[in-house]
Scaffold this active site. Sequence first.
Site, short mmCIF file in Angstrom:
data_model
loop_
_atom_site.label_atom_id
_atom_site.label_comp_id
_atom_site.label_asym_id
_atom_site.label_seq_id
_atom_site.Cartn_x
_atom_site.Cartn_y
_atom_site.Cartn_z
N LYS A 11 31.84 -3.38 6.07
CA LYS A 11 31.96 -3.34 7.54
C LYS A 11 33.16 -4.17 8.03
O LYS A 11 33.73 -4.98 7.27
CB LYS A 11 30.65 -3.85 8.15
CG LYS A 11 29.44 -2.95 7.89
CD LYS A 11 28.19 -3.53 8.56
CE LYS A 11 26.98 -2.63 8.46
NZ LYS A 11 25.81 -3.22 9.14
N TYR A 51 24.78 5.96 13.42
CA TYR A 51 23.68 5.07 13.80
C TYR A 51 22.76 5.69 14.85
O TYR A 51 22.11 4.96 15.62
CB TYR A 51 24.23 3.73 14.27
CG TYR A 51 24.56 2.78 13.12
CD1 TYR A 51 23.60 2.45 12.16
CD2 TYR A 51 25.81 2.20 13.00
CE1 TYR A 51 23.90 1.57 11.11
CE2 TYR A 51 26.12 1.32 11.96
CZ TYR A 51 25.15 1.01 11.02
OH TYR A 51 25.43 0.14 10.00
N PHE A 59 20.16 -3.68 20.35
CA PHE A 59 21.41 -4.07 19.69
C PHE A 59 22.38 -2.90 19.52
O PHE A 59 23.46 -3.07 18.95
CB PHE A 59 21.11 -4.71 18.33
CG PHE A 59 20.35 -3.84 17.35
CD1 PHE A 59 21.02 -2.92 16.55
CD2 PHE A 59 18.97 -3.94 17.24
CE1 PHE A 59 20.33 -2.12 15.66
CE2 PHE A 59 18.26 -3.14 16.34
CZ PHE A 59 18.94 -2.23 15.56
N ARG A 87 20.51 -1.70 -2.17
CA ARG A 87 19.84 -2.41 -1.07
C ARG A 87 19.45 -3.83 -1.52
O ARG A 87 19.59 -4.79 -0.76
CB ARG A 87 18.58 -1.66 -0.61
CG ARG A 87 18.81 -0.32 0.04
CD ARG A 87 19.30 -0.39 1.46
NE ARG A 87 18.39 -1.09 2.37
CZ ARG A 87 18.57 -1.12 3.70
NH1 ARG A 87 19.60 -0.48 4.27
NH2 ARG A 87 17.75 -1.77 4.48
N THR A 93 18.71 -7.62 6.20
CA THR A 93 19.60 -7.41 7.36
C THR A 93 20.05 -8.73 7.96
O THR A 93 21.23 -8.92 8.27
CB THR A 93 18.85 -6.58 8.43
OG1 THR A 93 18.29 -5.42 7.81
CG2 THR A 93 19.80 -6.15 9.55
N ARG A 104 24.90 -10.18 1.46
CA ARG A 104 24.72 -10.70 2.82
C ARG A 104 24.50 -12.21 2.82
O ARG A 104 24.98 -12.89 3.73
CB ARG A 104 23.60 -9.95 3.52
CG ARG A 104 24.06 -8.56 3.98
CD ARG A 104 22.92 -7.72 4.47
NE ARG A 104 23.38 -6.53 5.20
CZ ARG A 104 22.59 -5.51 5.50
NH1 ARG A 104 21.31 -5.53 5.15
NH2 ARG A 104 23.07 -4.48 6.17
N ASN A 114 26.97 -8.26 9.55
CA ASN A 114 26.36 -8.54 8.24
C ASN A 114 27.07 -7.87 7.06
O ASN A 114 26.48 -7.66 6.01
CB ASN A 114 24.86 -8.23 8.28
CG ASN A 114 24.59 -6.79 8.63
OD1 ASN A 114 25.49 -5.98 8.76
ND2 ASN A 114 23.31 -6.46 8.78
N HIS A 117 26.82 -2.05 4.63
CA HIS A 117 25.76 -1.05 4.85
C HIS A 117 25.40 -0.43 3.52
O HIS A 117 26.26 -0.25 2.65
CB HIS A 117 26.25 0.07 5.79
CG HIS A 117 25.35 1.27 5.80
ND1 HIS A 117 24.22 1.32 6.58
CD2 HIS A 117 25.37 2.42 5.07
CE1 HIS A 117 23.59 2.48 6.36
NE2 HIS A 117 24.26 3.16 5.45
N GLU A 128 24.21 10.78 5.11
CA GLU A 128 25.30 9.85 5.45
C GLU A 128 26.58 10.21 4.70
O GLU A 128 27.67 10.18 5.28
CB GLU A 128 24.87 8.42 5.13
CG GLU A 128 23.76 7.91 6.05
CD GLU A 128 23.27 6.50 5.68
OE1 GLU A 128 22.34 6.03 6.34
OE2 GLU A 128 23.83 5.89 4.74
P1 IDP Z 1 20.23 -2.36 7.58
O1 IDP Z 1 21.72 -2.33 7.75
O2 IDP Z 1 19.77 -3.55 6.80
O3 IDP Z 1 19.69 -1.06 7.06
P2 IDP Z 1 19.23 -1.56 10.20
O4 IDP Z 1 17.91 -1.97 10.74
O5 IDP Z 1 19.37 -0.14 9.73
O6 IDP Z 1 19.61 -2.57 9.03
O7 IDP Z 1 20.30 -1.86 11.33
C1 IDP Z 1 21.61 -1.34 11.24
C2 IDP Z 1 22.58 -2.43 11.61
O8 IDP Z 1 22.39 -2.79 12.98
C3 IDP Z 1 22.42 -3.74 10.84
O9 IDP Z 1 23.01 -3.72 9.57
C4 IDP Z 1 23.09 -4.72 11.78
O10 IDP Z 1 24.51 -4.63 11.72
C5 IDP Z 1 22.60 -4.20 13.13
N1 IDP Z 1 21.31 -4.81 13.54
C6 IDP Z 1 20.08 -4.49 13.06
N2 IDP Z 1 19.10 -5.20 13.64
C7 IDP Z 1 19.71 -6.00 14.52
C8 IDP Z 1 19.22 -6.99 15.42
O11 IDP Z 1 18.02 -7.25 15.54
N3 IDP Z 1 20.16 -7.63 16.17
C9 IDP Z 1 21.49 -7.33 16.07
N4 IDP Z 1 21.99 -6.41 15.22
C10 IDP Z 1 21.13 -5.75 14.45
MG MG Z 2 19.71 0.86 7.93
#
Ligand code: IDP
Ligand code: MG
Length: 133
Positions: A11, A51, A59, A87, A93, A104, A114, A117, A128
């Site tokens: 990212k 997304y 968010f 993963r 996350t 991470r 973070n 992805h 995807e």
């Molecule tokens: P993941 O990337 O671990 O699969 P997801 O829940 O799919 O997590 O969320 C996608 C992306 O959205 C995250 O990687 C992060 O960049 C952002 N994100 C997810 N949850 C939050 C949150 O609670 N606050 C702010 N950003 C978030």
């Molecule tokens: Mg995800």
Amino acid sequence: MAYEKSLGIIKPDAVERNLIGSIIKIIEDNDIKINQMKMLELTSSMAEEFYNIHKGKPFYEKLISYMTSGPVVLMVLEGNDVVKRYRDLMGKTNPEDAAEGTIRKLYAKDTTFNSVHGSDSIENALTEISLFF
Ligand code: IDP
Ligand code: MG
């Protein structure tokens, strides 16, 4: 254990901090094959489609502006059980919850910025990948 594909993304926060090589090294050292790779800046419509499942969440807007803030590296990752293995390598996350040694834990700034992805299921991986390759 099945041979799978996953979509990996380095990212914008990680590209900006010159972490492409460090992240790719972790991936390769863990016996995950990078079979396709490209670098580009996501447009808003690409990020919104990617997304889509998070549309409406608090968010979401911040996430789209983050993901379009600079170039990303897109990778098709392949290997046995690669969806779960990548993963696990990424970590949770929120980097505060991520295990020691995960990407991470090492590099993410916070829950939004973070660094990486990875697809969360075999089915989503194929969807995807088809968006970008
Ligand atoms: P993941 O990337 O671990 O699969 P997801 O829940 O799919 O997590 O969320 C996608 C992306 O959205 C995250 O990687 C992060 O960049 C952002 N994100 C997810 N949850 C939050 C949150 O609670 N606050 C702010 N950003 C978030
Ligand atoms: Mg995800």
